[in-house]
Design a protein around this motif. Structure first.
Motif, PDB file in Angstrom:
ATOM      1  N   PRO A  30       0.815  -1.215   0.000  1.00 45.95           N
ATOM      2  CA  PRO A  30       0.000   0.000   0.000  1.00 45.95           C
ATOM      3  C   PRO A  30       0.851   1.270   0.000  1.00 45.95           C
ATOM      4  N   ARG A  31       0.170   2.371  -0.339  1.00 49.37           N
ATOM      5  CA  ARG A  31       0.769   3.708  -0.318  1.00 49.37           C
ATOM      6  C   ARG A  31       2.069   3.754  -1.128  1.00 49.37           C
ATOM      7  N   LEU A  32       1.998   3.148  -2.307  1.00 45.07           N
ATOM      8  CA  LEU A  32       3.126   3.129  -3.245  1.00 45.07           C
ATOM      9  C   LEU A  32       4.369   2.516  -2.608  1.00 45.07           C
ATOM     10  N   GLY A  33       4.160   1.384  -1.927  1.00 41.32           N
ATOM     11  CA  GLY A  33       5.267   0.736  -1.226  1.00 41.32           C
ATOM     12  C   GLY A  33       6.230   0.017  -2.137  1.00 41.32           C
ATOM     13  N   ASN A  34       5.799  -0.351  -3.358  1.00 45.89           N
ATOM     14  CA  ASN A  34       6.690  -1.004  -4.326  1.00 45.89           C
ATOM     15  C   ASN A  34       6.094  -0.873  -5.715  1.00 45.89           C
ATOM     16  N   ALA A  35       6.904  -1.194  -6.706  1.00 43.10           N
ATOM     17  CA  ALA A  35       6.461  -1.210  -8.101  1.00 43.10           C
ATOM     18  C   ALA A  35       7.020  -2.466  -8.742  1.00 43.10           C
ATOM     19  N   VAL A  36       6.165  -3.216  -9.436  1.00 45.94           N
ATOM     20  CA  VAL A  36       6.573  -4.490 -10.027  1.00 45.94           C
ATOM     21  C   VAL A  36       6.368  -4.412 -11.542  1.00 45.94           C
ATOM     22  N   TYR A  37       7.389  -4.844 -12.278  1.00 45.38           N
ATOM     23  CA  TYR A  37       7.294  -4.878 -13.736  1.00 45.38           C
ATOM     24  C   TYR A  37       7.584  -6.292 -14.224  1.00 45.38           C
ATOM     25  N   ALA A  38       6.890  -6.702 -15.286  1.00 49.86           N
ATOM     26  CA  ALA A  38       6.979  -8.085 -15.756  1.00 49.86           C
ATOM     27  C   ALA A  38       7.937  -8.245 -16.925  1.00 49.86           C
ATOM     28  N   CYS A  39       7.995  -7.279 -17.821  1.00 50.27           N
ATOM     29  CA  CYS A  39       8.786  -7.388 -19.051  1.00 50.27           C
ATOM     30  C   CYS A  39      10.267  -7.156 -18.747  1.00 50.27           C
ATOM     31  N   PRO A  40      11.178  -7.940 -19.345  1.00 50.51           N
ATOM     32  CA  PRO A  40      12.605  -7.710 -19.116  1.00 50.51           C
ATOM     33  C   PRO A  40      13.205  -6.584 -19.951  1.00 50.51           C
ATOM     34  N   GLY A  41      12.365  -5.734 -20.517  1.00 53.25           N
ATOM     35  CA  GLY A  41      12.866  -4.539 -21.184  1.00 53.25           C
ATOM     36  C   GLY A  41      13.641  -4.857 -22.448  1.00 53.25           C
ATOM     37  N   ALA A  42      14.841  -4.283 -22.568  1.00 52.94           N
ATOM     38  CA  ALA A  42      15.624  -4.400 -23.799  1.00 52.94           C
ATOM     39  C   ALA A  42      16.080  -5.822 -24.085  1.00 52.94           C
ATOM     40  N   LEU A  43      15.950  -6.738 -23.126  1.00 57.03           N
ATOM     41  CA  LEU A  43      16.263  -8.147 -23.371  1.00 57.03           C
ATOM     42  C   LEU A  43      15.093  -8.879 -24.031  1.00 57.03           C
ATOM     43  N   VAL A  50      10.027   5.053  -5.012  1.00 55.47           N
ATOM     44  CA  VAL A  50       9.357   3.759  -4.922  1.00 55.47           C
ATOM     45  C   VAL A  50      10.324   2.684  -5.413  1.00 55.47           C
ATOM     46  N   ARG A  51      10.542   1.660  -4.589  1.00 55.78           N
ATOM     47  CA  ARG A  51      11.456   0.595  -4.997  1.00 55.78           C
ATOM     48  C   ARG A  51      10.792  -0.276  -6.067  1.00 55.78           C
ATOM     49  N   THR A  52      11.610  -0.807  -6.950  1.00 58.03           N
ATOM     50  CA  THR A  52      11.110  -1.603  -8.078  1.00 58.03           C
ATOM     51  C   THR A  52      11.697  -3.009  -8.037  1.00 58.03           C
ATOM     52  N   ALA A  53      10.980  -3.946  -8.666  1.00 58.42           N
ATOM     53  CA  ALA A  53      11.469  -5.324  -8.785  1.00 58.42           C
ATOM     54  C   ALA A  53      10.860  -5.955 -10.029  1.00 58.42           C
ATOM     55  N   PRO A  54      11.635  -6.800 -10.734  1.00 58.27           N
ATOM     56  CA  PRO A  54      11.107  -7.472 -11.924  1.00 58.27           C
ATOM     57  C   PRO A  54      10.499  -8.828 -11.578  1.00 58.27           C
ATOM     58  N   LEU A  55       9.485  -9.236 -12.339  1.00 59.33           N
ATOM     59  CA  LEU A  55       8.999 -10.613 -12.266  1.00 59.33           C
ATOM     60  C   LEU A  55       9.866 -11.536 -13.100  1.00 59.33           C
TER      61      LEU A  55
END
Length: 386
Positions: A180-193, A335-340
């Protein structure tokens, strides 16, 4: 002089052991010290890969006929229900189908089969004169059934979203738990890879393209569900959100458990971690230029899951360079980020496919048809009978 190559010419080099292969990461590194024409002159194939959850996956299994024969009405594999409605002893097992709890499901069963573990089958039948049996129970393995192949309706998204939670309680989603309250951000795509971000206009892939799938050989069978090539794009051709998708098919009996793993999302459900690698034949300089795309040049939308609607508020676009730095800034808040996706294993998929091609184990295929360039993305509105 313009560089032009055909798939037939590239395959001749693969057979002769003279093919030159680079991963997408290697192409990006090479372009930092040489111009695109020089790099294109030295490479025949670019390999790109990903290893990420792909819940729109599943397996078709043919069990073989029992004695007396049975026509399956309902079947479970390790307690996970499989669909029976298209053949007497054919099953479709969805990766996201939960079992007795949300912690184990179809993706885990598929991974168990690939790892040559025993799976418990329980089934009931629709009795008929030609199929008199009413129930059947047995232990099966991959080598005790007939066909077993992945048929995945939607894999390898060309870009995706970043999930955040602006509300006051944790949210358990297909991106994992959003604090909650923008505690993290998660992204699924590996971007340029990511394979399709290295071929943003889909010039190098099509229906019939041979790929690395789960540690074995697979093919692009069709456009994926929710295929949306009309997504808005940056001037470099990359989409600003979810765009093209692929339907994939491949033999489970060829696959490697290292690249087919069951997983689950807490209080959401099961899925399947899957390695997919795609070869991009270097027809011309434009293929290398497209694959030179950097994380700073690709963006994804930041979506607030706290609003439970089909169209959710967005906090704008962020680059994959920002996401991979470990934090982004939203409304002045860090906001901390992490990839799936596993970025390391995504590169390993590309490296493995490179080795297969260089060793002559993997030839490229000509697509039999292009992927559609125009597909609207339709939403479902409720229609009631009056």
């Amino acid at each position: 002089m313009a560089i032009t190559r055909s798939i037939a010419q590239i395959n001749d080099r693969i057979r002769a052991g003279t093919v030159r292969v680079m991963t997408a990461a290697e192409i990006k590194a090479a372009l930092k010290s040489a111009d695109v024409e020089a790099v294109a002159a030295e490479v025949d194939v670019i390999t790109a890969g990903t290893f990420e959850p792909m819940e729109s996956s599943g397996a078709i299994l043919n069990l073989g006929h029992t004695d007396p024969p049975i026509r399956l009405a309902r079947a479970t594999l390790n307690g996970v229900e499989a669909y029976c409605g298209f053949g007497a002893v054919d099953l479709y097992l969805g990766a996201a189908q939960p079992g007795e709890s949300l912690d184990y499901g179809g993706g885990h069963v598929i991974a168990d089969l690939v790892a040559e573990r025993t799976v418990r089958l329980r089934a009931t039948g629709w009795p008929a004169d030609c199929y008199p049996r009413r129930d059947f129970e047995s232990l099966i393995r991959l080598d005790t059934i007939n066909q077993a192949y992945l048929f995945n309706p939607r894999n390898v998204y060309q870009n995706f979203i970043v999930g955040v939670n602006g509300g006051d309680r944790p949210l358990h989603t297909y991106l994992g738990t959003l604090q909650p309250r923008l505690g993290n951000a998660v992204y699924a795509c590996p971007g340029a890879l990511s394979p399709l971000l290295n071929d943003p206009l889909l010039r190098s892939v099509g229906i019939g393209t041979r790929i690395f799938l789960g540690g074995g050989t697979g093919y692009i069978a069709w456009e994926g569900t929710q295929h949306f090539p009309l997504q808005k794009r940056l001037p470099n051709g990359t989409p600003v959100g979810p765009a093209a998708t692929l339907a994939l098919i491949g033999d489970l009996k060829q696959m490697d458990p290292a690249w087919v793993r069951g997983c689950r999302f807490y209080q959401y459900g099961p899925s399947l971690m899957l390695g997919v690698g795609i070869p991009l034949p270097v027809f011309d300089v434009a293929v290398v230029a497209a694959a030179g795309i950097d994380d700073s040049e690709i963006v994804a939308p930041v979506i607030d899951f706290a609003i439970p609607r089909r169209v959710r508020p967005t906090f704008g676009l962020v680059s994959y360079a920002q996401l991979k730095s470990g934090q982004i800034t939203i409304a002045g808040q860090k906001v901390r980020t992490a990839p799936l996706a596993s970025l390391a294993l995504s590169q390993q998929v590309a490296q493995t496919l490179k080795q297969w091609i260089a060793a002559g184990r993997f030839l490229l295929t000509e697509p039999v048809a292009a992927l559609p360039e125009e597909r609207p993305l339709l939403a479902q509105e409720q229609q009631l009978l009056r």
